[in-house]
Design a protein around this motif. Structure first.
Motif, PDB file in Angstrom:
ATOM      1  N   ALA A  85       0.809  -1.222   0.000  1.00 28.27           N
ATOM      2  CA  ALA A  85       0.000   0.000   0.000  1.00 28.27           C
ATOM      3  C   ALA A  85       0.840   1.269   0.000  1.00 28.27           C
ATOM      4  O   ALA A  85       0.482   2.255  -0.656  1.00 28.27           O
ATOM      5  N   GLY A  89       0.521   3.710  -3.101  1.00 26.41           N
ATOM      6  CA  GLY A  89      -0.200   4.914  -2.720  1.00 26.41           C
ATOM      7  C   GLY A  89       0.597   6.176  -2.988  1.00 26.41           C
ATOM      8  O   GLY A  89       0.066   7.176  -3.470  1.00 26.41           O
ATOM      9  N   VAL A  97      -5.804   8.209   0.434  1.00 29.55           N
ATOM     10  CA  VAL A  97      -6.969   7.671  -0.264  1.00 29.55           C
ATOM     11  C   VAL A  97      -6.603   6.408  -1.033  1.00 29.55           C
ATOM     12  O   VAL A  97      -7.217   5.354  -0.876  1.00 29.55           O
ATOM     13  N   SER A  98      -5.579   6.508  -1.895  1.00 24.75           N
ATOM     14  CA  SER A  98      -5.208   5.357  -2.717  1.00 24.75           C
ATOM     15  C   SER A  98      -4.638   4.226  -1.868  1.00 24.75           C
ATOM     16  O   SER A  98      -4.995   3.052  -2.045  1.00 24.75           O
ATOM     17  N   GLY A 100      -5.268   3.844   1.246  1.00 21.19           N
ATOM     18  CA  GLY A 100      -6.376   3.390   2.069  1.00 21.19           C
ATOM     19  C   GLY A 100      -7.257   2.391   1.329  1.00 21.19           C
ATOM     20  O   GLY A 100      -7.722   1.403   1.915  1.00 21.19           O
ATOM     21  N   ALA A 101      -7.489   2.626   0.036  1.00 17.66           N
ATOM     22  CA  ALA A 101      -8.296   1.700  -0.757  1.00 17.66           C
ATOM     23  C   ALA A 101      -7.617   0.335  -0.851  1.00 17.66           C
ATOM     24  O   ALA A 101      -8.281  -0.710  -0.760  1.00 17.66           O
ATOM     25  N   LEU A 102      -6.304   0.345  -1.025  1.00 14.90           N
ATOM     26  CA  LEU A 102      -5.571  -0.922  -1.071  1.00 14.90           C
ATOM     27  C   LEU A 102      -5.645  -1.638   0.273  1.00 14.90           C
ATOM     28  O   LEU A 102      -5.808  -2.862   0.327  1.00 14.90           O
ATOM     29  N   ARG A 103      -5.497  -0.880   1.344  1.00  9.97           N
ATOM     30  CA  ARG A 103      -5.588  -1.492   2.671  1.00  9.97           C
ATOM     31  C   ARG A 103      -6.969  -2.108   2.888  1.00  9.97           C
ATOM     32  O   ARG A 103      -7.083  -3.201   3.432  1.00  9.97           O
ATOM     33  N   TYR A 104      -8.016  -1.412   2.481  1.00  6.60           N
ATOM     34  CA  TYR A 104      -9.356  -1.959   2.659  1.00  6.60           C
ATOM     35  C   TYR A 104      -9.505  -3.258   1.867  1.00  6.60           C
ATOM     36  O   TYR A 104     -10.060  -4.243   2.368  1.00  6.60           O
ATOM     37  N   ARG A 105      -8.999  -3.262   0.637  1.00  6.26           N
ATOM     38  CA  ARG A 105      -9.103  -4.465  -0.204  1.00  6.26           C
ATOM     39  C   ARG A 105      -8.422  -5.655   0.463  1.00  6.26           C
ATOM     40  O   ARG A 105      -8.960  -6.777   0.467  1.00  6.26           O
ATOM     41  N   ALA A 114     -14.784  -2.321   7.962  1.00  2.00           N
ATOM     42  CA  ALA A 114     -14.436  -1.029   7.361  1.00  2.00           C
ATOM     43  C   ALA A 114     -13.990  -0.040   8.430  1.00  2.00           C
ATOM     44  O   ALA A 114     -13.056   0.749   8.225  1.00  2.00           O
TER      45      ALA A 114
END
Length: 313
Positions: A85, A89, A97-98, A100-105, A114
């Motif tokens: 990430a 990112g 943001v970017s 964070g999206a990878l971390r969520y995935r 979430a």
């Protein structure tokens, strides 16, 4: 505040382009090439070692962040997520943001909610957020004359800025000691770290950023003429400018800030050093991160297909 953020980013990028355009006219790109080719193998290895140290600390601390946010212990998953990430990112821009999206995935696949992932993202950013201030402020106070020359300020003003900044840093630790209830940001409770956790965040962050500074410092030419501790404040200011710009990897903004603050360094040699820094700290880790992410997605897809086939059977 949000509506003004794009204007701030565009302004910073515009200033960076103006500075670079002005400086590029005086650059002999043969100097850039010579600076890169003249780097001893030992220096390159030292830069690689510093870079590996940064990402090792990032991965280890990510595990601490996951434990603080969810109460779960998953060091290998956290380490893998962090080293994927962070470089991706930073390369994409808008790292929170970017990244964070990878971390969520990746954390969603490991069972985190979430809300837990959002808390991990905030906690993971804290070492950078707080340690940059400490490093800038201590470097200003301990190397006031050198910083004054680079920043084109009086020594008294540099000392004043360092003292104000240090008071802010100590104030945060005082807040951590006294505050026991979580902070609430837009309805999202964020736990205030204990003094022990805050000390870990600060220690990890100080070491991370010192190593990041060291990568660039070992690649700089002898015309730099300043010690590593004195260089830390210059690097941190340039690094923060790049992060605030939200330009991917601070591209152009970091270079422009360094060109402004280090006029004694020949521009060609400085850009050569920054290129070596970016190769070791950004490009190589990005390639590793992309490879690991492709492996993760491939494994996830294989697992999904296997489960579908088992259900049909």
């Amino acid at each position: 505040m949000k509506k003004w953020a794009p204007l701030l980013w565009i302004t910073m990028l515009g200033l960076a382009v103006w500075v670079l355009t002005d400086r590029l006219q005086s650059i002999d790109f043969q100097d850039v090439k010579q600076q890169l080719l003249a780097l001893p193998a030992g220096t390159v290895m030292l830069g690689l070692l510093f870079s590996a140290g940064v990402y090792a600390l990032v991965g280890i601390y990510e595990g601490i962040a996951v434990r603080m946010a969810s109460g779960r212990t998953m060091p290998l998953v956290a380490f893998r997520t962090a080293i994927i990430a962070n470089p991706i990112g930073r390369a994409i821009g808008l790292a929170l943001v970017s990244g964070g999206a990878l971390r969520y995935r990746m954390y969603a696949a490991a069972g985190l909610s979430a809300r837990e992932v959002a808390t991990v993202i905030v906690i993971a950013a804290m070492p950078y957020f707080f340690s940059v201030g400490w490093l800038i402020d201590l470097s200003l106070l301990l190397n006031a004359e050198t910083a004054a020359q680079a920043l084109r300020l009086s020594t008294g003003m540099v000392l004043l800025l360092g003292a104000i900044g240090l008071a802010k840093d100590i104030g945060w630790l005082t807040f951590v000691i006294r505050r026991k209830e979580p902070l609430v940001v837009r309805g999202q409770p964020i736990p205030v770290p204990t003094l022990r956790d805050a000390s870990i965040q600060l220690g990890v962050g100080l070491l991370q950023i010192s190593l990041m500074t060291g990568i660039l410092y070992v690649f700089m030419p002898e015309e730099l003429g300043m010690s590593w501790p004195a260089f830390i404040a210059i690097y941190c200011i340039a690094f923060v400018a790049g992060q605030l710009s939200n330009v991917p990897a601070g591209l152009g903004v970091l270079e422009a800030a360094l060109l402004l603050m280090l006029p004694q360094v020949p521009p060609g040699k400085l850009l050569g050093a920054v290129l070596a820094y970016r190769a070791v700290y950004e490009i190589l880790p990005l390639l590793v991160a992309l490879s690991l992410f492709l492996m993760f997605e491939s494994t996830s897809a294989s697992g999904f297909l296997r489960r579908r086939l088992l259900r049909r059977g």
